[in-house]
Write a protein that holds these residues in place. Sequence first.
Motif, PDB file in Angstrom:
ATOM      1  N   ARG A  75      22.385  56.928 125.424  1.00  9.95           N
ATOM      2  CA  ARG A  75      22.639  55.554 125.832  1.00  9.95           C
ATOM      3  C   ARG A  75      23.781  54.758 125.241  1.00  9.95           C
ATOM      4  N   ILE A  76      24.132  55.375 124.045  1.00 17.95           N
ATOM      5  CA  ILE A  76      25.225  54.659 123.373  1.00 17.95           C
ATOM      6  C   ILE A  76      26.614  54.957 124.318  1.00 17.95           C
ATOM      7  N   GLN A  77      26.531  56.278 124.599  1.00 20.18           N
ATOM      8  CA  GLN A  77      27.766  56.955 125.384  1.00 20.18           C
ATOM      9  C   GLN A  77      27.817  56.055 126.850  1.00 20.18           C
ATOM     10  N   LYS A  78      26.743  55.655 127.315  1.00 17.56           N
ATOM     11  CA  LYS A  78      26.637  54.934 128.514  1.00 17.56           C
ATOM     12  C   LYS A  78      27.253  53.627 128.348  1.00 17.56           C
ATOM     13  N   HIS A  79      26.926  52.967 127.062  1.00 14.94           N
ATOM     14  CA  HIS A  79      27.713  51.591 126.998  1.00 14.94           C
ATOM     15  C   HIS A  79      29.185  51.812 126.763  1.00 14.94           C
ATOM     16  N   LEU A  80      29.509  52.618 125.962  1.00 15.10           N
ATOM     17  CA  LEU A  80      30.988  52.920 125.923  1.00 15.10           C
ATOM     18  C   LEU A  80      31.860  53.286 127.012  1.00 15.10           C
ATOM     19  N   ALA A  81      31.013  53.881 128.137  1.00 15.72           N
ATOM     20  CA  ALA A  81      31.740  54.124 129.315  1.00 15.72           C
ATOM     21  C   ALA A  81      31.958  52.825 130.211  1.00 15.72           C
ATOM     22  N   GLU A  82      30.881  51.874 129.906  1.00 20.64           N
ATOM     23  CA  GLU A  82      31.172  50.477 130.488  1.00 20.64           C
ATOM     24  C   GLU A  82      32.086  49.737 129.775  1.00 20.64           C
ATOM     25  N   ALA A  83      32.336  48.622 130.560  1.00 21.32           N
ATOM     26  CA  ALA A  83      33.206  47.430 130.036  1.00 21.32           C
ATOM     27  C   ALA A  83      32.565  47.006 128.994  1.00 21.32           C
ATOM     28  N   LYS A  84      33.212  46.382 128.109  1.00 16.31           N
ATOM     29  CA  LYS A  84      32.701  45.744 126.580  1.00 16.31           C
ATOM     30  C   LYS A  84      31.982  44.306 127.239  1.00 16.31           C
ATOM     31  N   GLN A  85      30.668  44.109 126.566  1.00 19.38           N
ATOM     32  CA  GLN A  85      30.019  43.164 127.159  1.00 19.38           C
ATOM     33  C   GLN A  85      30.298  42.094 126.168  1.00 19.38           C
TER      34      GLN A  85
END
Length: 156
Positions: A75-85
């Motif tokens: 889940r953390i890696q998924k967030h890092l692959a997306e644009a910063k929120q």
Amino acid sequence: MRLSLLLVTSLAAVLTSSVACQRGVTVNTPTDPPVSGSVNGTDTPNPTSANTTDLRPARATAFDTTARPRWLEDRIQKHLAEAKQNPIVQISRYTYKGQTVYYESVGCCDQFSNLYNAKGNIICHPEGGLTGRGDGQCPDFDKNKTGEMLVWRDPR
């Protein structure tokens, strides 16, 4: 008679207020022009210390990395692959109703936050949505959560 009484009362009030003003109170208003002749000059000194109103979290935030489940790492890696929120996504661990749970904040604007059990299954959405109150499946989460530990915050 009434008119003279009114005049005496008014005169006493005026005398009392003028006596009160004569008690040595002075008001000084600076009238000197700025040294440079302009209020936009260089009279203001440079700051001598670092900015103390920086609202961003410190880069050296201590995360609890003990026994992160594999699904949480993914889940953390998924967030890092997306644009910063904005606001920054973070994940915290709590104890809720006797079990370990993980609360995942989300970015902006009416999105549901997520509450996961230890196996990575969504229990409920405590916050967000159009009302800001989540999906209503765990309305007591804020009152009954204990043992908060920050597990991860987006470092970007």
